[in-house]
Design a protein around this motif. Structure first.
Motif: not given
Length: 340
Positions: A123-133, A138-147
């Motif tokens: 889970x990564x915090x991308x900070x505060x960005x202007x979106x739609x005015x 913003x947070x980015x969540x990445x999930x990996x999975x075993x092949x």
């Protein structure tokens, strides 16, 4: 460019990818877990990785996070781990063995294993960005999975349900699994531990996703292996990969706009046809007709084939690794220009 706020990018549970009915909650309604600090009313971007064993998912994550931090800094922002667990697991399983010890990463352990560090998302915090005015955290969540879990899915798919709620699934296709490419690269790239047929893995993945419609970034991974075929004049691939005017032979210049993404999409689709991936393309075409948003990409986490189980001494030169995420970011209106 100002994008309207897309209702699909609401506040979600990072552990299940499900929307939160109460976006101000500090505790997930879906699992008995506290939400990271600052989660209330945030925009959550949920990405799941998929692919057969040895398709390069772990290497992709290792390099992706480094490049994402650099990309954000260039725009005036900062990317930080949203919790201590993310910081520790990235350092232990990605950063130290890859960037410091200069070794390739072992296969992701299956979810049933006691060593399955990927059961929790990054889970990564991308900070505060202007979106739609308006400004949004913003947070980015990445999930990996075993092949292995996609090659032989468990009967109970509960642990894989997050795929159905992802904004984007990045599906990695390893070209070395194609016999023609494996034969041409014999002695250059190891083919001892290749995963299952990518089409079979994709079929399993689509069954897990069911009627859900996350966007799918079908990504030709380890693209450095194909580019190295330019030096094999006895092969038809020499002329294909030696076309320096092709989009797949140059880096994308962000932001993710213009003709470049569509050109790359078309070129990679043609490469997959040449790689005899017709069964996979047929599966995707059917899903596309059923509303699945698909785009094709080519990436290389290393930039050149490894030397045995270690990186080349000259280091790495990643190629178009950010592209699949920039597609998502652009449509979400995030990081599409300098932080204002």
């Amino acid at each position: 460019m100002t994008h309207p706020i897309n209702p699909d990018f609401e506040t979600r549970c990072p552990y299940t990818f499900r929307p939160l009915q109460d976006p101000t909650a500090t505790h997930s309604e879906h699992v008995d877990r506290e939400l990271p600090e600052g989660w209330a009313n945030s925009m959550t971007l949920c990405v799941a990785l998929a692919g057969a064993r040895a398709s390069g998912k772990s290497l992709y994550v290792a390099v992706l996070i480094k490049l994402l931090k650099q990309f954000a800094e260039d725009l005036g922002g900062v990317v930080r781990a949203a919790d201590q667990s993310t910081d520790e697991r990235y350092a232990t399983y990605y950063e130290t063995p890859f960037f410091e010890e200069m070794g390739l990463l072992p296969s992701t352990p299956p979810a049933a294993s006691s060593e399955a560090y990927q059961r929790d998302p990054l889970i990564y915090d991308l900070g505060t960005w202007p979106v739609g005015g308006e400004r949004r955290r913003i947070f980015l969540v990445i999930r990996d999975v075993a092949g292995e879990d996609l090659e032989n899915p468990p009967v109970d798919l509960a642990d894989l349900e997050f795929f159905r709620h992802a904004h984007e699934v990045v599906y990695l296709f390893d070209p070395v699994t194609v016999p023609e490419i494996g034969n041409l690269l014999h002695g250059i790239v190891s083919t001892d531990s290749l995963g299952a047929d990518p089409a079979e893995v994709l079929e399993n993945l689509l069954r897990i996703i069911g009627p859900a419609r996350p966007r799918m970034a079908v990504t030709l991974s380890k693209f450095d292996t194909l580019r190295s075929l330019e030096k094999r004049p006895e092969s038809e691939w020499s002329a294909i990969m030696g076309n320096y005017g092709a989009t797949f032979n140059r880096q994308l210049n962000p932001p993710y706009s213009g003709n470049d993404p569509q050109l790359l999409h078309d070129e990679v689709h043609s490469l997959l046809q040449r790689l005899d991936a017709q069964r996979m393309l047929n599966l995707l075409r059917f899903e596309q007709q059923e509303g699945l948003n698909i785009r094709y990409f080519a990436t290389s986490s290393l930039g050149k084939p490894p030397h045995g189980s270690h990186l080349q001494r000259s280091g790495i030169a990643p190629f178009r690794v950010l592209d699949p995420l920039l597609w998502l970011f652009y449509d979400a209106g995030v990081m599409d220009g300098p932080l204002r």
